[in-house]
Design a protein around this motif. Structure first.
Motif, PDB file in Angstrom:
ATOM      1  N   ILE A 285       0.833  -1.210   0.000  1.00 34.93           N
ATOM      2  CA  ILE A 285       0.000   0.000   0.000  1.00 34.93           C
ATOM      3  C   ILE A 285       0.867   1.259   0.000  1.00 34.93           C
ATOM      4  CG2 ILE A 285      -1.960  -1.108   1.113  1.00 34.93           C
ATOM      5  CD1 ILE A 285      -1.065   0.026   3.760  1.00 34.93           C
ATOM      6  N   GLY A 286       2.180   1.121   0.180  1.00 40.62           N
ATOM      7  CA  GLY A 286       3.092   2.257   0.062  1.00 40.62           C
ATOM      8  C   GLY A 286       2.925   3.323   1.112  1.00 40.62           C
ATOM      9  N   LYS A 287       2.572   2.943   2.316  1.00 37.78           N
ATOM     10  CA  LYS A 287       2.347   3.938   3.368  1.00 37.78           C
ATOM     11  C   LYS A 287       3.637   4.375   4.047  1.00 37.78           C
ATOM     12  CE  LYS A 287      -0.487   4.765   7.460  1.00 37.78           C
ATOM     13  NZ  LYS A 287      -1.498   4.202   8.388  1.00 37.78           N
ATOM     14  N   LEU A 288       4.616   3.496   4.131  1.00 40.10           N
ATOM     15  CA  LEU A 288       5.859   3.774   4.853  1.00 40.10           C
ATOM     16  C   LEU A 288       7.013   3.974   3.877  1.00 40.10           C
ATOM     17  CD1 LEU A 288       5.562   1.031   7.647  1.00 40.10           C
ATOM     18  CD2 LEU A 288       4.804   3.417   7.753  1.00 40.10           C
ATOM     19  N   ASP A 289       7.807   5.015   4.127  1.00 41.53           N
ATOM     20  CA  ASP A 289       9.011   5.195   3.322  1.00 41.53           C
ATOM     21  C   ASP A 289      10.122   4.306   3.871  1.00 41.53           C
ATOM     22  OD1 ASP A 289       9.875   6.442   5.632  1.00 41.53           O
ATOM     23  OD2 ASP A 289       9.776   8.461   4.826  1.00 41.53           O
ATOM     24  N   PHE A 403      11.355 -17.980  -0.526  1.00 39.40           N
ATOM     25  CA  PHE A 403      11.654 -18.731  -1.748  1.00 39.40           C
ATOM     26  C   PHE A 403      11.949 -17.769  -2.902  1.00 39.40           C
ATOM     27  CE2 PHE A 403      10.158 -20.599  -5.727  1.00 39.40           C
ATOM     28  CZ  PHE A 403      10.882 -21.786  -5.766  1.00 39.40           C
ATOM     29  N   GLN A 404      11.122 -16.730  -3.073  1.00 36.58           N
ATOM     30  CA  GLN A 404      11.320 -15.776  -4.157  1.00 36.58           C
ATOM     31  C   GLN A 404      12.624 -14.993  -3.987  1.00 36.58           C
ATOM     32  OE1 GLN A 404       7.884 -13.253  -4.442  1.00 36.58           O
ATOM     33  NE2 GLN A 404       6.638 -14.805  -5.478  1.00 36.58           N
ATOM     34  N   ALA A 405      12.938 -14.591  -2.743  1.00 39.52           N
ATOM     35  CA  ALA A 405      14.157 -13.817  -2.509  1.00 39.52           C
ATOM     36  C   ALA A 405      15.402 -14.612  -2.877  1.00 39.52           C
ATOM     37  CB  ALA A 405      14.205 -13.393  -1.037  1.00 39.52           C
ATOM     38  N   LYS A 406      15.435 -15.879  -2.515  1.00 43.71           N
ATOM     39  CA  LYS A 406      16.591 -16.704  -2.860  1.00 43.71           C
ATOM     40  C   LYS A 406      16.708 -16.899  -4.360  1.00 43.71           C
ATOM     41  CE  LYS A 406      16.675 -19.277   1.506  1.00 43.71           C
ATOM     42  NZ  LYS A 406      16.491 -20.606   2.160  1.00 43.71           N
ATOM     43  N   ALA A 407      15.568 -16.993  -5.029  1.00 43.82           N
ATOM     44  CA  ALA A 407      15.586 -17.190  -6.477  1.00 43.82           C
ATOM     45  C   ALA A 407      16.038 -15.931  -7.210  1.00 43.82           C
ATOM     46  CB  ALA A 407      14.203 -17.606  -6.959  1.00 43.82           C
ATOM     47  N   LYS A 408      15.652 -14.766  -6.734  1.00 38.23           N
ATOM     48  CA  LYS A 408      15.977 -13.513  -7.409  1.00 38.23           C
ATOM     49  C   LYS A 408      17.314 -12.930  -6.960  1.00 38.23           C
ATOM     50  CE  LYS A 408      11.165 -12.247  -8.218  1.00 38.23           C
ATOM     51  NZ  LYS A 408      10.099 -11.235  -8.007  1.00 38.23           N
ATOM     52  N   ALA A 409      17.947 -13.534  -5.970  1.00 39.24           N
ATOM     53  CA  ALA A 409      19.221 -13.016  -5.491  1.00 39.24           C
ATOM     54  C   ALA A 409      20.354 -13.290  -6.461  1.00 39.24           C
ATOM     55  CB  ALA A 409      19.543 -13.629  -4.122  1.00 39.24           C
ATOM     56  N   LYS A 410      20.115 -14.081  -7.496  1.00 39.63           N
ATOM     57  CA  LYS A 410      21.180 -14.451  -8.425  1.00 39.63           C
ATOM     58  C   LYS A 410      21.551 -13.320  -9.378  1.00 39.63           C
ATOM     59  CE  LYS A 410      19.650 -19.270  -8.280  1.00 39.63           C
ATOM     60  NZ  LYS A 410      19.122 -20.420  -9.061  1.00 39.63           N
ATOM     61  N   ASP A 411      20.632 -12.372  -9.585  1.00 44.09           N
ATOM     62  CA  ASP A 411      20.953 -11.252 -10.476  1.00 44.09           C
ATOM     63  C   ASP A 411      20.398  -9.963  -9.881  1.00 44.09           C
ATOM     64  OD1 ASP A 411      18.156 -10.657 -12.045  1.00 44.09           O
ATOM     65  OD2 ASP A 411      18.395 -12.800 -11.594  1.00 44.09           O
ATOM     66  N   SER A 412      21.018  -8.874 -10.261  1.00 42.78           N
ATOM     67  CA  SER A 412      20.627  -7.569  -9.716  1.00 42.78           C
ATOM     68  C   SER A 412      19.241  -7.146 -10.190  1.00 42.78           C
ATOM     69  CB  SER A 412      21.654  -6.506 -10.118  1.00 42.78           C
ATOM     70  OG  SER A 412      21.761  -6.429 -11.528  1.00 42.78           O
ATOM     71  N   GLU A 413      18.874  -7.520 -11.399  1.00 41.98           N
ATOM     72  CA  GLU A 413      17.550  -7.156 -11.895  1.00 41.98           C
ATOM     73  C   GLU A 413      16.453  -7.809 -11.066  1.00 41.98           C
ATOM     74  OE1 GLU A 413      17.232  -7.994 -16.020  1.00 41.98           O
ATOM     75  OE2 GLU A 413      18.784  -6.550 -16.620  1.00 41.98           O
ATOM     76  N   GLY A 414      16.701  -9.038 -10.669  1.00 40.68           N
ATOM     77  CA  GLY A 414      15.714  -9.725  -9.837  1.00 40.68           C
ATOM     78  C   GLY A 414      15.552  -9.053  -8.485  1.00 40.68           C
ATOM     79  N   LEU A 415      16.672  -8.615  -7.904  1.00 41.50           N
ATOM     80  CA  LEU A 415      16.608  -7.916  -6.615  1.00 41.50           C
ATOM     81  C   LEU A 415      15.844  -6.612  -6.741  1.00 41.50           C
ATOM     82  CD1 LEU A 415      20.187  -8.445  -5.114  1.00 41.50           C
ATOM     83  CD2 LEU A 415      18.044  -9.452  -4.334  1.00 41.50           C
ATOM     84  N   GLU A 416      16.068  -5.904  -7.840  1.00 42.91           N
ATOM     85  CA  GLU A 416      15.375  -4.629  -8.026  1.00 42.91           C
ATOM     86  C   GLU A 416      13.874  -4.837  -8.142  1.00 42.91           C
ATOM     87  OE1 GLU A 416      15.586  -0.714 -10.968  1.00 42.91           O
ATOM     88  OE2 GLU A 416      17.019  -2.372 -11.169  1.00 42.91           O
ATOM     89  N   LYS A 417      13.465  -5.923  -8.792  1.00 36.84           N
ATOM     90  CA  LYS A 417      12.037  -6.201  -8.900  1.00 36.84           C
ATOM     91  C   LYS A 417      11.431  -6.629  -7.568  1.00 36.84           C
ATOM     92  CE  LYS A 417      12.263  -7.602 -13.780  1.00 36.84           C
ATOM     93  NZ  LYS A 417      12.053  -8.718 -14.727  1.00 36.84           N
ATOM     94  N   PHE A 418      12.262  -7.168  -6.696  1.00 39.72           N
ATOM     95  CA  PHE A 418      11.753  -7.633  -5.406  1.00 39.72           C
ATOM     96  C   PHE A 418      11.423  -6.460  -4.483  1.00 39.72           C
ATOM     97  CE2 PHE A 418      12.073  -9.232  -1.091  1.00 39.72           C
ATOM     98  CZ  PHE A 418      11.378 -10.429  -1.159  1.00 39.72           C
ATOM     99  N   ILE A 419      12.163  -5.367  -4.611  1.00 46.28           N
ATOM    100  CA  ILE A 419      11.958  -4.210  -3.723  1.00 46.28           C
ATOM    101  C   ILE A 419      10.608  -3.567  -4.032  1.00 46.28           C
ATOM    102  CG2 ILE A 419      12.875  -1.938  -3.089  1.00 46.28           C
ATOM    103  CD1 ILE A 419      15.645  -2.977  -3.761  1.00 46.28           C
ATOM    104  N   GLU A 425      13.254   6.029  -6.280  1.00 47.46           N
ATOM    105  CA  GLU A 425      14.515   5.556  -6.848  1.00 47.46           C
ATOM    106  C   GLU A 425      15.686   5.806  -5.907  1.00 47.46           C
ATOM    107  OE1 GLU A 425      15.235   3.850  -9.565  1.00 47.46           O
ATOM    108  OE2 GLU A 425      13.101   3.635 -10.036  1.00 47.46           O
ATOM    109  N   HIS A 426      15.641   6.934  -5.184  1.00 43.59           N
ATOM    110  CA  HIS A 426      16.738   7.251  -4.279  1.00 43.59           C
ATOM    111  C   HIS A 426      16.785   6.308  -3.073  1.00 43.59           C
ATOM    112  CE1 HIS A 426      13.230   9.245  -2.567  1.00 43.59           C
ATOM    113  NE2 HIS A 426      13.851   9.287  -1.401  1.00 43.59           N
ATOM    114  N   GLU A 427      15.724   5.528  -2.888  1.00 41.27           N
ATOM    115  CA  GLU A 427      15.676   4.609  -1.754  1.00 41.27           C
ATOM    116  C   GLU A 427      16.107   3.196  -2.133  1.00 41.27           C
ATOM    117  OE1 GLU A 427      12.100   6.281   1.015  1.00 41.27           O
ATOM    118  OE2 GLU A 427      11.474   5.389  -0.894  1.00 41.27           O
ATOM    119  N   LYS A 428      16.335   2.952  -3.385  1.00 37.83           N
ATOM    120  CA  LYS A 428      16.635   1.599  -3.831  1.00 37.83           C
ATOM    121  C   LYS A 428      17.960   1.076  -3.252  1.00 37.83           C
ATOM    122  CE  LYS A 428      13.035   0.904  -6.403  1.00 37.83           C
ATOM    123  NZ  LYS A 428      13.087   0.866  -7.871  1.00 37.83           N
ATOM    124  N   HIS A 429      18.975   1.943  -3.131  1.00 37.85           N
ATOM    125  CA  HIS A 429      20.266   1.486  -2.606  1.00 37.85           C
ATOM    126  C   HIS A 429      20.122   0.955  -1.181  1.00 37.85           C
ATOM    127  CE1 HIS A 429      24.567   1.207  -1.917  1.00 37.85           C
ATOM    128  NE2 HIS A 429      24.422   1.961  -0.827  1.00 37.85           N
TER     129      HIS A 429
END
Length: 487
Positions: A285-289, A403-419, A425-429
């Motif tokens: 719901i995007g309530k918390l930064d 399960f999803q986090a372990k699967a997407k940890a293999k590439d940076s694109e997967g991690l970005e989609k998980f967040i 954008e400034h919060e992604k790091h």
């Protein structure tokens, strides 16, 4: 100059006045007009038709002195003419014009002084109120800073030992003291209106949770267990009743009889963290930064670290997002700690898969600190993704966030989609840093960090992203959510 009236029978009042007036006017001394004005005043007050008898004027010397001063006759009231002076109606008097002016000036000065004094008093009162308000605000700020510093103080360092029954702590330990109140059933019934259904705000493994109001005016969460009573209930209450930490929910009181067991906790108005992360379907719901999420994670980690630092360590055994509650300022507090035997029995008898449960546990009896670390890692995954660990997008029970986090940890694109996509954008790091920490927590047990190390890493991440947040967002509305407390 002296005038004496000896025969007054044939001199009327008006005649006497005219005589004196004409005589004074005829004098060359112009300053005597004031005396003439006074006599004209008296003449007018006496009227045109009244006469003065001989007894009306008594012989007194009346001299004209320089400067013009009248030492004049004393007039007696003839019976119909009376001027009241100081409550005495016997003596009519002449009030000099100059004296009246002086009196009026003095009265004006007194009125002005009273006005000035009243204004000064009002200003003093306003100044006192302002000073008191400033002092109260400073005191509140000092108390808040003290609380924050107390929450960041390291817990006592002890040897991280192993125990088959970690919840059974030594009663002689200095970390424990029996402070919980033994409440009466009448007070608890009054607080919940005889456990009225309208006061029910949730349910957890212990039993139904009621919102209540104690006699001292404090709002509390009351958990009631009716069936399958615990045999060591009072013992465990005494063990955990005074584990004090800013990031742990405080146990206030308890009650037990042959029919029921009751626990009374402090009430936290903003409910558990999940209410502010995802909707009823488990989606963001995007309530918390990110800053708020990181602060919540840091607070919860400090609460667990304190439990693990006790001698012997107290393992939570049931840590999950629903057991991280938020107060009115969104400070995170861990609930549900202690009563490990009850929680382990419930976990062993449950047929559903617990996504927060350490998969390396071979039985319900070997809970360790590493098991809490795994549960905390899943909690981090929920904070990062904004999704519930098992939501409507999951096709199978095994396909959860871990399960999803372990699967997407293999590439940076997967991690970005998980967040969480609602984060900027400034919060992604910062989100990537939290993601890597979460993956360490849900890894193999021998590679998992301790809660102390997790606290240190979260503090480093917080310092790194601090420049992105000039101030903590204070505009988040405080929402009183009573449902599902302490689950």
């Amino acid at each position: 100059m002296e005038f004496v009236f000896e025969d007054c029978d044939q001199i009327s009042n008006l005649q006497a006045m005219n005589y004196w007036t004409n005589h004074l006017i005829s004098e060359s001394n112009t300053e005597c007009f004031h005396a003439a004005e006074a006599l004209f005043t008296l003449k007018g007050s006496l009227g045109r038709s009244q006469q003065l008898g001989c007894s009306s004027i008594v012989k007194y010397p009346c001299r004209m002195q320089w400067p013009c001063r009248l030492n004049c006759y004393k007039l007696k009231d003839p019976g119909g003419i009376a001027a009241k002076v100081d409550g005495n109606n016997d003596i009519p008097t002449l009030t000099p014009v100059q004296d009246a002016q002086v009196i009026n000036k003095q009265g004006g000065r007194r009125a002005a002084a009273a006005t000035v004094g009243g204004a000064a008093a009002a200003l003093i009162v306003i100044a006192i109120v302002v000073v008191i308000y400033i002092c109260l605000m400073r005191l509140k700020r000092i108390m808040r800073q003290t609380s924050e510093s107390a929450s960041s103080m390291p817990s006592p360092t002890v040897e991280m030992g192993r125990s088959n029954e970690s919840a059974q702590v030594n009663e002689l330990s200095p970390h424990y003291a029996h402070n919980a109140r033994q409440l009466t059933i009448s007070e608890l019934e009054q607080a919940t209106r005889s456990f009225n259904q309208s006061n029910i705000v949730g349910e957890d493994r212990f039993g139904l949770v009621y919102q209540g109001l104690l006699q001292d005016g404090s709002i509390v969460a009351i958990k009631r267990r009716i069936f399958s009573l615990m045999q060591d209930f009072t013992f465990q209450v005494r063990q955990i009743s005074c584990i004090h930490h800013i990031h742990l929910v405080k146990l206030i009181g308890y009650y037990e009889d042959s029919y029921q067991q009751i626990l009374v906790y402090e009430h936290l108005p903003n409910g558990h963290v999940g209410n502010h992360l995802y909707d009823s379907e488990g989606l963001p719901i995007g309530k918390l930064d990110l800053w708020r999420r990181l602060s919540i994670a840091l607070g919860a980690s400090k609460g667990l670290e304190h439990l693990h630092s006790l001698d012997p360590p107290l393992v939570h055994t049931n840590f999950r997002t629903r057991n991280v509650l938020l107060d009115e300022s969104y400070t995170a507090k861990v609930s549900g700690y202690g009563f490990g035997t009850l929680q382990r029995q419930a976990a062993a008898s449950s047929s559903c898969i617990d996504c927060f449960l350490d998969p390396e546990l071979s039985s319900s009896e070997n809970y360790t600190e590493e098991s809490d670390v795994y549960s905390f890692g899943v909690f981090l995954l929920e904070l990062i993704s904004g999704c519930e660990v098992y939501n409507k997008n999951m096709s199978m029970a095994e396909e959860n966030l871990a399960f999803q986090a372990k699967a997407k940890a293999k590439d940076s694109e997967g991690l970005e989609k998980f967040i969480d996509i609602t984060l900027g954008e400034h919060e992604k790091h910062g989100g990537w840093r939290m993601m890597r920490l979460a993956l360490l927590c849900i890894g193999m047990s021998y590679t998992r960090p301790s809660m102390g190390q997790i606290v240190q890493e979260l503090e480093r991440i917080q310092r790194e992203i601090a420049p992105l947040y000039s101030h903590v967002n204070e505009d988040i509305a405080v929402v009183t959510l009573g449902s599902e407390l302490f689950q």
